[in-house]
Design a protein around this motif. Sequence first.
Motif, PDB file in Angstrom:
ATOM      1  N   ILE A  46      -3.837   6.226  -6.536  1.00 13.64           N
ATOM      2  CA  ILE A  46      -4.974   5.747  -7.332  1.00 13.64           C
ATOM      3  C   ILE A  46      -4.552   4.539  -8.161  1.00 13.64           C
ATOM      4  CG2 ILE A  46      -6.539   6.348  -9.207  1.00 13.64           C
ATOM      5  CD1 ILE A  46      -6.565   9.202  -8.038  1.00 13.64           C
ATOM      6  N   GLU A  47      -3.322   4.573  -8.731  1.00 19.18           N
ATOM      7  CA  GLU A  47      -2.810   3.439  -9.496  1.00 19.18           C
ATOM      8  C   GLU A  47      -2.764   2.189  -8.631  1.00 19.18           C
ATOM      9  OE1 GLU A  47       0.985   4.110 -11.284  1.00 19.18           O
ATOM     10  OE2 GLU A  47       0.463   6.178 -11.736  1.00 19.18           O
ATOM     11  N   LYS A  48      -2.356   2.326  -7.379  1.00 18.41           N
ATOM     12  CA  LYS A  48      -2.202   1.178  -6.478  1.00 18.41           C
ATOM     13  C   LYS A  48      -3.555   0.556  -6.155  1.00 18.41           C
ATOM     14  CE  LYS A  48       2.221   1.924  -5.778  1.00 18.41           C
ATOM     15  NZ  LYS A  48       3.272   1.105  -6.249  1.00 18.41           N
ATOM     16  N   GLN A  49      -4.642   1.377  -6.172  1.00 20.94           N
ATOM     17  CA  GLN A  49      -5.972   0.875  -5.847  1.00 20.94           C
ATOM     18  C   GLN A  49      -6.606   0.159  -7.026  1.00 20.94           C
ATOM     19  OE1 GLN A  49      -8.073   4.358  -4.568  1.00 20.94           O
ATOM     20  NE2 GLN A  49      -6.845   4.609  -2.734  1.00 20.94           N
ATOM     21  N   ALA A  50      -6.172   0.487  -8.239  1.00 25.09           N
ATOM     22  CA  ALA A  50      -6.799  -0.083  -9.447  1.00 25.09           C
ATOM     23  C   ALA A  50      -6.479  -1.551  -9.620  1.00 25.09           C
ATOM     24  CB  ALA A  50      -6.341   0.705 -10.671  1.00 25.09           C
ATOM     25  N   HIS A  88       4.476   8.156   1.546  1.00 24.68           N
ATOM     26  CA  HIS A  88       3.810   6.877   1.734  1.00 24.68           C
ATOM     27  C   HIS A  88       4.503   5.859   0.827  1.00 24.68           C
ATOM     28  CE1 HIS A  88      -0.272   8.868   2.942  1.00 24.68           C
ATOM     29  NE2 HIS A  88       0.737   9.668   3.186  1.00 24.68           N
ATOM     30  N   PHE A  89       4.737   4.674   1.338  1.00 25.32           N
ATOM     31  CA  PHE A  89       5.371   3.599   0.580  1.00 25.32           C
ATOM     32  C   PHE A  89       4.607   2.314   0.839  1.00 25.32           C
ATOM     33  CE2 PHE A  89       8.496   0.129   0.268  1.00 25.32           C
ATOM     34  CZ  PHE A  89       8.945   0.324  -1.031  1.00 25.32           C
ATOM     35  N   ASN A  90       4.190   1.658  -0.227  1.00 24.56           N
ATOM     36  CA  ASN A  90       3.505   0.378  -0.118  1.00 24.56           C
ATOM     37  C   ASN A  90       2.269   0.464   0.782  1.00 24.56           C
ATOM     38  OD1 ASN A  90       3.367  -2.219  -1.036  1.00 24.56           O
ATOM     39  ND2 ASN A  90       4.632  -3.082   0.593  1.00 24.56           N
ATOM     40  N   GLY A  91       1.510   1.566   0.635  1.00 22.80           N
ATOM     41  CA  GLY A  91       0.260   1.744   1.373  1.00 22.80           C
ATOM     42  C   GLY A  91       0.398   2.260   2.789  1.00 22.80           C
ATOM     43  N   GLN A  92       1.612   2.523   3.244  1.00 26.08           N
ATOM     44  CA  GLN A  92       1.836   2.984   4.609  1.00 26.08           C
ATOM     45  C   GLN A  92       2.517   4.350   4.620  1.00 26.08           C
ATOM     46  OE1 GLN A  92       0.916   1.165   7.415  1.00 26.08           O
ATOM     47  NE2 GLN A  92      -0.063  -0.176   5.921  1.00 26.08           N
ATOM     48  N   LYS A  93       2.097   5.205   5.538  1.00 27.56           N
ATOM     49  CA  LYS A  93       2.788   6.483   5.736  1.00 27.56           C
ATOM     50  C   LYS A  93       4.095   6.180   6.454  1.00 27.56           C
ATOM     51  CE  LYS A  93       0.309   9.935   7.052  1.00 27.56           C
ATOM     52  NZ  LYS A  93      -0.475  10.881   7.867  1.00 27.56           N
ATOM     53  N   VAL A  94       5.221   6.545   5.826  1.00 32.17           N
ATOM     54  CA  VAL A  94       6.523   6.250   6.418  1.00 32.17           C
ATOM     55  C   VAL A  94       7.245   7.506   6.902  1.00 32.17           C
ATOM     56  CG1 VAL A  94       6.866   4.065   5.216  1.00 32.17           C
ATOM     57  CG2 VAL A  94       7.646   6.189   4.146  1.00 32.17           C
TER      58      VAL A  94
END
Length: 186
Positions: A182-186, A73-79
């Motif tokens: 989790i880091e990306k959601q914080a 996953h990259f930038n919130g998207q499954k790639v």
Amino acid sequence: MFDHFSLLSHYEGYCHYQGDMQKISGLCAFEYSFCTAFNSSSHLSNQKIPLDFSTYHIISLDKHTQLLLNETHFNGQKVVNKAFLRNLESDHLRLTAEFEVLSYQSRLAVAEDGRIIKLPYQFQWIVKNMEGQIEIRLKGEVDTPMLYGIGDGYVGGYFYEGVYKEHVIEGRGYMEYVDRRIEKQA
């Protein structure tokens, strides 16, 4: 930006351990990857690929067949969600693969940069052919220490069991695991 290749290979040699010598042989993967830095920062963590999630597995299914599994996953998207089934004696197949963590290890891991990460304990892979039919189903259980150091993630080994070509299979697998969601959601 990023280049990676993997070659199905065969190894043979000898292992010396505690005074005993044993002949060894089997399938392996010769791999190489290269990534251009995203910025000119001299701080190592700023030069790593900013993946949200990635897991990469290598399994030898038999003497001639190897399975590579990847979900990224990259930038919130499954790639990427692929399986590569390759054989020394026949064609290689590219299939669709889905990864799911069934349970996490009870102890959180702390990376060298202070990040805390939940590492998988039990997980499964579902691999489907182009018609959407299940080709391979695997359930794995991590049974080695997970070691930090592959990009922003960890490597380890596991026992797996499952079904391949309607036959029950079991064995050992290698995994790489990075999870920064989790880091990306914080």
